[in-house]
Scaffold this active site. Structure first.
Site, PDB file in Angstrom:
ATOM      1  CB  ILE A  52       5.676  26.168  10.805  1.00 34.82           C
ATOM      2  CG1 ILE A  52       6.062  27.273   9.784  1.00 34.82           C
ATOM      3  CG2 ILE A  52       4.822  27.592  11.148  1.00 34.82           C
ATOM      4  CD1 ILE A  52       5.982  27.070   8.340  1.00 34.82           C
ATOM      5  CB  ALA A  53       7.412  22.545   8.520  1.00 35.48           C
ATOM      6  CD  GLN A  54      12.150  18.457  13.566  1.00 37.51           C
ATOM      7  OE1 GLN A  54      11.144  19.231  14.791  1.00 37.51           O
ATOM      8  NE2 GLN A  54      13.146  18.588  13.818  1.00 37.51           N
ATOM      9  N   GLY A  55      11.309  19.229   8.749  1.00 42.06           N
ATOM     10  CA  GLY A  55      11.867  18.195   7.841  1.00 42.06           C
ATOM     11  C   GLY A  55      13.024  17.300   8.182  1.00 42.06           C
ATOM     12  CB  ALA A  56      14.648  14.673   5.934  1.00 43.25           C
ATOM     13  CD  GLU A  57      19.558  18.340   4.477  1.00 45.11           C
ATOM     14  OE1 GLU A  57      19.043  18.568   3.670  1.00 45.11           O
ATOM     15  OE2 GLU A  57      19.882  18.603   5.271  1.00 45.11           O
ATOM     16  CE  LYS A  88      16.232  24.053   4.154  1.00 43.08           C
ATOM     17  NZ  LYS A  88      15.815  22.968   3.339  1.00 43.08           N
ATOM     18  CG  ASP A 203      14.824  15.957  -1.951  1.00 44.91           C
ATOM     19  OD1 ASP A 203      14.578  15.131  -2.008  1.00 44.91           O
ATOM     20  OD2 ASP A 203      14.685  16.402   0.097  1.00 44.91           O
TER      21      ASP A 203
HETATM   22  N1  LIG Z   1       9.744  28.941   1.960  1.00 46.59           N
HETATM   23  C1  LIG Z   1       8.655  28.484   2.318  1.00 46.59           C
HETATM   24  N2  LIG Z   1       8.158  29.130   2.915  1.00 46.59           N
HETATM   25  C2  LIG Z   1       6.446  28.389   3.703  1.00 46.59           C
HETATM   26  N3  LIG Z   1       6.977  27.286   4.379  1.00 46.59           N
HETATM   27  C3  LIG Z   1       8.180  26.729   3.795  1.00 46.59           C
HETATM   28  C4  LIG Z   1       9.439  27.448   3.476  1.00 46.59           C
HETATM   29  N4  LIG Z   1      10.054  26.157   3.039  1.00 46.59           N
HETATM   30  C5  LIG Z   1      10.250  25.501   3.943  1.00 46.59           C
HETATM   31  N5  LIG Z   1       8.986  25.430   3.810  1.00 46.59           N
HETATM   32  C6  LIG Z   1       8.006  24.170   5.156  1.00 46.59           C
HETATM   33  O1  LIG Z   1       8.942  23.385   5.652  1.00 46.59           O
HETATM   34  C7  LIG Z   1       8.676  21.935   5.092  1.00 46.59           C
HETATM   35  C8  LIG Z   1      10.380  21.026   5.029  1.00 46.59           C
HETATM   36  O2  LIG Z   1      11.621  22.873   3.975  1.00 46.59           O
HETATM   37  P1  LIG Z   1      12.603  21.934   3.388  1.00 46.59           P
HETATM   38  O3  LIG Z   1      11.681  20.802   2.339  1.00 46.59           O
HETATM   39  O4  LIG Z   1      13.288  23.031   2.994  1.00 46.59           O
HETATM   40  O5  LIG Z   1      13.135  21.530   4.845  1.00 46.59           O
HETATM   41  P2  LIG Z   1      13.909  20.249   4.556  1.00 46.59           P
HETATM   42  O6  LIG Z   1      14.113  19.518   5.910  1.00 46.59           O
HETATM   43  O7  LIG Z   1      15.169  20.154   3.951  1.00 46.59           O
HETATM   44  O8  LIG Z   1      13.368  18.842   3.771  1.00 46.59           O
HETATM   45  P3  LIG Z   1      13.679  17.252   3.578  1.00 46.59           P
HETATM   46  O9  LIG Z   1      13.100  16.567   4.318  1.00 46.59           O
HETATM   47  O10 LIG Z   1      12.801  17.463   2.034  1.00 46.59           O
HETATM   48  O11 LIG Z   1      14.871  17.129   3.292  1.00 46.59           O
HETATM   49  C9  LIG Z   1       8.711  22.256   3.378  1.00 46.59           C
HETATM   50  O12 LIG Z   1       7.711  21.249   2.918  1.00 46.59           O
HETATM   51  C10 LIG Z   1       7.686  22.869   3.834  1.00 46.59           C
HETATM   52  O13 LIG Z   1       6.182  23.116   4.375  1.00 46.59           O
HETATM   53 MG   LIG Z   2      12.065  19.385   1.701  1.00 44.91          MG
END
Ligand SMILES: Nc1ncnc2c1ncn2[C@@H]1O[C@H](COP(=O)(O)OP(=O)(O)OP(=O)(O)O)[C@@H](O)[C@H]1O
Ligand SMILES: [Mg+2]
Lengths: 316, 378
Positions: A52-57, A88, A203
């Site tokens: 559902i999402a692709q963050g940076a990490e 995650k 962050d």
């Molecule tokens: N517990 C959760 N419930 C719902 N959505 C979540 C949850 N954890 C993460 N997400 C979704 O996934 C996205 C990325 O998660 P997260 O920030 O933990 O990852 P990241 O890759 O470390 O982010 P960054 O890009 O900040 O480094 C969030 O912005 C959110 O939209």
């Molecule tokens: Mg994030």
């Protein structure tokens, strides 16, 4: 054997998808995996997961099923978050040296899990931790049903912009005070609680705060009975979080957030930051002397950090 | 501050700018030509800018020494006339063909900036051409976009004095992340001084060459705070290791699979390698974070450190894994140069911007997001 695999052996195949549609309806739609990084097949084959999402990490997967407790166990217990589960996954980063990559993934995953657990127990609004496998870079946690503060603010601003012509500047400003301010006060106060426990996030951005839809009773904070109900901010993404007693580190945390507002929500950032800090000071202080002393010290450091920021661009 | 902000004027003929840069130890003079945009709806493609001259002279100090403002300013003063003459000659133009004189208003070191600004004012008065003050960082970004064709990238700006992650929105280049203390180039340069590596052609380039021969990864502090980084702790740490080694107290690699049995001695090549691996990983990480945050697929690397091929390679892998693309330029445009000042200045001039003589003072502090980007309307 890692904790994750241990837990894994409990996996229960016959899960019912009864509330799948209800949950999915409120989630963002699945995204296409970018590039060529994917989840270990042992997991993707055992559970129905949606990216559902692709963050940076990390890649963020949604699952209706609990990773290891059978659904029959969960029904009727209050340990069942109604909104499903999040996996995650921090895939290996091929751009960095193997040793560095392995070390960072392990360290951040473990530290994120520890901090989530600690904060959740302390009553801070964070997702509940379910399981962790640091070497593989996997964390299971509770799904937070609701959008990020970033997209919520963008949506509010777009909506207001569209009505700007009929309503005028003043009405807009009032609307912001009415709708956005209470949420940002709550965000500030949540950050204060975090800092009060000597934890810095590392962050803080508007994408790392989710606004839980207030469909559940406990998700609603009612500040005063005559005020509108406020969406409950949930802080996520603790991969860069740390324990620290230094006011300086907390000031940097706030500075990072302030800059995120300036860059991501430039038009009204000044107002927004002011509200977050107002909520922060209020959340910290509450009249107690030592707390007030602490928060004043942090604010002083924040000024110093800002000043350093402006001095930094001295050499071209 | 901007003196005149006239309504956008669409130039109907090609325009030419002279650009002078001297905010650090590089003195650069460039001449660029812009063409009028094709008529709307004609389906013709925009004609790219034409580089007519791009000349640079670098003030190089002996190994172990950095450049001081006064000496650097002296260098610029002694060479600026020659460089302007050379640039005119290369371009085959006369002062008559020039539309405006662009110079770096800041940020940078005070004395060198001023020495070049004085040259720009003099030329402007002599030739009777308007002055255009340019933000150095905006110069880097605009030149990078022009050369690479990247339309709306996340920009990593890495140089001796700056480390910033930038993205465009609402007529400004907004700073998403930056260093909390020293710039990455500064960190490399200072480490080069510790190792007594030559400053010719540049300390950073010599570190890159040594790093290619490094094998053992020495674990260093890794300091990322959101989209910001901090370098000073890493430098202090690795400096200490280097000093130990130089003083004849060897350090050993703790590699499990190296077969050295813990007896492999860490070399200065290994240190250069480890320093690059660590700080570049930090830079790629914050760039990726910014890309995820703003939802962009393009990365543009600008600034002197941007020539580093290992950094470019790491960035390319990251971008590919995100399904995106990296854009970088070579030494001619990455390292401080006059052409980027001419280019960014001419873009501003095209919207009616000029800097009056009274407003032509330099400023050491001039943040990227202070500039109103009138020439973009996306
Ligand atoms: N517990 C959760 N419930 C719902 N959505 C979540 C949850 N954890 C993460 N997400 C979704 O996934 C996205 C990325 O998660 P997260 O920030 O933990 O990852 P990241 O890759 O470390 O982010 P960054 O890009 O900040 O480094 C969030 O912005 C959110 O939209
Ligand atoms: Mg994030």
């Amino acid at each position: 054997m890692t904790l994750f695999r241990k837990l894994w052996s409990f996996a229960y195949p016959g899960f019912s998808f009864s509330h799948f549609h209800r949950v999915m309806a409120t989630r963002t739609l699945s995204v296409m995996p970018l590039g060529n990084v994917t989840l270990p097949s042992a997991i993707s084959e055992a559970l129905a997961l949606t990216l559902i999402a692709q963050g940076a990490e990390a890649q963020i997967y949604f699952s209706v099923e609990h990773p290891f407790i059978p659904a029959t166990y969960l029904t009727g217990t209050n340990s069942q978050p109604s909104a499903g589960y999040i996996l995650k996954y921090r895939p290996p980063k091929r751009y960095r040296h193997n040793a560095l990559d392995a070390q960072l993934t392990k360290h951040r995953t473990l530290s994120e899990a520890r901090i989530l657990y600690k904060l959740f127990l302390a009553g801070i609004s964070v997702p509940q931790l379910i399981a962790v496998d640091p070497r593989q870079g996997l964390i299971w946690m509770e799904n937070i049903d609701g959008q990020s503060l970033k997209s919520w603010i963008w949506a509010q601003e777009t909506e207001m912009e569209e009505r700007q012509v009929d309503e005028g500047e003043d009405a807009q400003a009032q609307k912001r005070v009415h709708i956005i301010k209470p949420v940002l006060l709550a965000v500030g106060s949540e950050i204060a609680k975090l800092h009060f426990l000597e934890t810095v996030h590392g962050d803080l951005t508007t994408s790392n705060v989710l606004l839980r839809d207030s469909s559940r009773v406990e998700a609603i904070t009612v500040t005063f009975s005559d005020k509108p109900m406020v969406k409950d901010p949930v802080i996520i993404d603790f991969g860069l979080a740390q324990q620290s007693t230094l006011p300086e580190d907390k000031a940097v945390d706030l500075y990072v957030l302030e800059r995120a507002f300036i860059s991501t929500h430039p038009i009204h950032s000044e107002e927004y930051v002011e509200w977050v800090l107002e909520g922060y000071v209020a959340g910290f202080g509450r009249g107690k002397k030592t707390a007030m002393f602490k928060v004043n010290e942090i604010m002083r450091k924040l000024d110093a950090v800002r000043l350093r920021g402006r001095k930094r661009s001295m050499v071209g | 501050m901007p003196s005149k902000q006239e309504p956008a004027t669409c130039q109907q003929r090609p325009t030419v700018a002279l650009g002078l840069e001297g905010s650090a130890n590089k003195l650069g003079v460039g001449i660029i030509r812009h063409f009028p945009p094709p008529p709307a709806g004609s389906g013709q493609r925009r004609r790219p800018a034409e580089v007519l001259a791009n000349i640079r002279h670098t003030y190089i100090t002996p190994p172990g020494e950095g450049f001081l403002p006064r000496d650097t300013a002296n260098h610029h003063r002694s060479f600026v006339v020659k460089l302007v003459k050379d640039a005119l000659k290369t371009s085959g133009l006369t002062p008559h063909d020039i539309d405006c004189v662009c110079f770096t208003k800041g940020p940078g070191m005070g004395a060198p900036l001023q020495s070049v600004a004085i040259a720009a004012r003099t030329i402007s008065l002599m030739w009777n051409k308007p002055l255009v003050g340019v933000n150095h960082c905006v110069g880097h970004i605009e030149m990078g976009r022009e050369i690479t064709g990247a339309t709306n990238p996340v920009v990593l700006y890495v140089s001796g004095g700056n480390t910033q992650v930038i993205a465009y929105s609402h007529h400004r280049y907004r700073i998403f992340g930056e260093t909390l203390d020293i710039a990455v180039g500064n960190c490399l340069d200072r480490f080069a001084r510790t190792l007594q590596i030559p400053n010719d052609p540049s300390p950073g380039y010599n570190i890159e060459l040594l790093a290619r021969k490094g094998k053992h990864y020495v674990e260093l502090p890794y300091t990322v705070k959101g989209m910001d980084v901090s370098m000073s702790g890493i430098l202090a740490y690795i400096d200490q290791v280097a000093i130990d080694i130089l003083n004849g107290n060897p350090r050993y690699a703790d590699d499990e699979d190296g077969g050295g049995g813990g007896k492999t001695i860490i070399t200065k090549e290994d240190l250069c390698f480890s320093l690059q691996e660590t700080i570049f990983a930090m830079l790629v990480e914050i760039t990726e974070r910014a890309m995820a945050h703003v939802g962009s697929q393009q990365v543009l690397i600008v600034g002197g450190v941007g020539c580093n091929e290992r950094l470019q390679e790491m960035m390319a892998i990251m971008a590919r894994d995100r399904g995106g693309q990296v854009y970088a330029t070579d030494e001619r445009f990455c390292i401080d140069n006059g052409i980027m000042i001419a280019h960014a200045g001419l873009l501003a001039y095209g919207t009616g911007f000029k800097t009056s003589l009274e407003d032509s003072v330099c400023t050491q502090r001039f943040r990227t997001d202070e500039v109103y980007i009138a020439w973009r309307d996306d």
